[in-house]
Design an enzyme around this catalytic site. Sequence first.
Site, PDB file in Angstrom:
ATOM      1  N   CYS A   1     -87.812  10.326  80.788  1.00 25.46           N
ATOM      2  CA  CYS A   1     -86.946  11.466  80.493  1.00 25.46           C
ATOM      3  C   CYS A   1     -86.811  12.259  81.800  1.00 25.46           C
ATOM      4  CB  CYS A   1     -87.577  12.342  79.413  1.00 25.46           C
ATOM      5  SG  CYS A   1     -86.503  13.661  78.856  1.00 25.46           S
TER       6      CYS A   1
ATOM      7  N   GLY B   1     -91.129  25.646  79.688  1.00 24.25           N
ATOM      8  CA  GLY B   1     -92.270  25.416  78.807  1.00 24.25           C
ATOM      9  C   GLY B   1     -92.088  26.195  77.515  1.00 24.25           C
TER      10      GLY B   1
ATOM     11  N   HIS C   1     -91.619  21.106  85.187  1.00 20.39           N
ATOM     12  CA  HIS C   1     -90.352  20.465  84.784  1.00 20.39           C
ATOM     13  C   HIS C   1     -89.436  21.403  84.028  1.00 20.39           C
ATOM     14  CE1 HIS C   1     -91.762  20.366  80.704  1.00 20.39           C
ATOM     15  NE2 HIS C   1     -90.899  19.485  80.293  1.00 20.39           N
TER      16      HIS C   1
ATOM     17  N   LYS D   1     -75.568  20.959  73.324  1.00 23.65           N
ATOM     18  CA  LYS D   1     -76.860  20.515  72.806  1.00 23.65           C
ATOM     19  C   LYS D   1     -76.655  19.349  71.843  1.00 23.65           C
ATOM     20  CE  LYS D   1     -80.163  22.582  73.299  1.00 23.65           C
ATOM     21  NZ  LYS D   1     -81.152  22.489  74.401  1.00 23.65           N
TER      22      LYS D   1
ATOM     23  N   ASN E   1     -84.415  18.948  72.885  1.00 19.52           N
ATOM     24  CA  ASN E   1     -84.170  19.775  74.071  1.00 19.52           C
ATOM     25  C   ASN E   1     -83.264  19.087  75.101  1.00 19.52           C
ATOM     26  OD1 ASN E   1     -85.917  17.865  75.008  1.00 19.52           O
ATOM     27  ND2 ASN E   1     -87.501  19.267  75.712  1.00 19.52           N
TER      28      ASN E   1
END
Lengths: 485, 141
Positions: A105, A411, A408, A484, A209
């Site tokens: 990912c 969070g 990344h 999304k 996400n």
Amino acid sequence: MTRTTYTLNRTGTYRYDIPATGEMNVPARIFTDEIGVQDLTKAESGEWSALQQLVNVACLPGIRKAALAMADIHPGYGFPIGGIGAFHPNEGVISVAGVGFDINCGVRSLRTLLTRSDVAGKEDRLADKLFEHVPAGLGSTGELRLDQTEIDKVLLQGASYAVGLGYGTPDDLGFIESSGKLDGADPSAVSQTAKKRQMRQVGTLGSGNHYVEVQYVDEIFDESAAEAYGLQPGQITIMLHTGSRALGHQIGTDYLKTLEQASKKYNIPIRERELVCAPINSPEGKAYYSAVMAGANCAFANRQVLTHLIREAFQDALGTPPEDVETLYEIAHNTVKFEQHEVDGEMNDLLVHRKGATRAFGPGRSEIPGRYRHVGQPVLVGGTMGTSSYILRGTDFGMAETFGSALHGAGRAMSRRAAKKQYPAKQVVDRMKQLGITVRAHGKHAISEEAPGAYKDIESVIDIMHGSGIVQKVARLKPLVCLKG
Amino acid sequence: MPWELLEHQADVGLQSTGATLEEALADGVRGLLSLMVDPSTVDRTQTFQVTATGNDPGALYVDLLNVVLATKDIHNVFFHDITIDTLEEEHGEWRVTARLSGEIIDLSRHAVDSDVKAATYGGLKVSHTEDGWLLRCLLDL
């Protein structure tokens, strides 16, 4: 799972350690601030503990220097998200949890020749065209229908397979981590079930996400790096976040069973069942590595196809020529790779797991594209649909401290269920509209679950990582349009 | 409710209870299906036979949930419900066979929600008391 109370000792700037005691082979080390420490120790008593997960990683055989976690640390399964574990190639282990189910990912950033004024007033049209061109959400399928022979080519060739079919250009490949293709992939190490699951899913975004976001460059912090990366204030950029889709999920599922048996066979002490692993050099470990490389190549191909579809959407919405949308960089954050790193004054081959953590190599490393090599690797950090994202650069300090690894994302700070209750979708969309951000989503709860308030404050997380010296800020990006899954 | 979703900062826990292991397994699958798509919007025009295995009831639970996810993708279908047909244990190896009823995905009719990447061994818990069975695992979303 063994649970205990841990004390975090400050050992450097934004650096906290749990010393190696008991079964721990190395310290557990987190880059965070005092507030982060309070959050982590508070959460420790809860059902799932990121600290406990990091300590469990520190207990694995052959781990080097420290079990590391970045400022975006939060509980995962087996490994914490934001976790990094580097292992000696002969004494160490390979773990499914250190990679995750969404193998490779990652994030691709595209830079355009457009500026904010080119998009102003056309955000809805752009959002609609992205929604139309990019298959996203549960149940969506891609335009490619691949049989097993073609899937095997995807697993071997990665992004170049997609380029061969006309998705994007060879110019894209030079700006993808590992040029969009990892060596060592073996399609025969991947189950038929995994391949069958993927036949309709190459070129799909997924859900959760994963997103496509149109952004603009809000602020430049490092002129020299920004120039190398081709970034200017006001410029339109695009960020794409997705992974290896069902094929990666199935590889994780299949090898969880294989490595559970291997853990018993090789008498590896396992403190949490999800953290099963195999010696790197065992047949089981080698098979998993070959399968992960194949899964990673699938993710590279997926993002390459999606890049083409994003270009089509821009052309359709704004008349933007595809060549005006260039790949700035692509970097993964769910990986395991052999890399050379210095430990105790010697360069060693290490197997580096990054679970929700990004490679962040400092200047001069041969793995970085020539155009960027003098300033360090671009590190792409996605925020939320309502907050900033960042482009950072890797540093020499990060090479020494974290095996060239960084955070990344922001969070998560809140569970999806809690976010669903606290942030009704309409309220979020209205708020985004007030902020000048146009949102489209497929899943009925996608907007609520991914509301900006469900995440940690990206500005604070970035300040910690910048202040630690592991990475340095280059540019802040702000969202304009978000799609999304 | 025989299944419930548990708080987790990034993903979601799926806990299922039942008087028998068969009931707990079936209700866990129902929880998984409800998380992905409103089952009331899915017709039962097709049936899919599935088999799951595990070296204990916890592994069996995780495997069954993952088999459901794989069957969804391979056949491009959503499911309305599950029926457990057989449950066996021999020399520590557990095996369940079941039928999933559903239909080909039609996004114009099916009310989709979250995709689930996989069921994991994270937080895996199994308890068997005189009140029945409890199964729990973490789903990666």
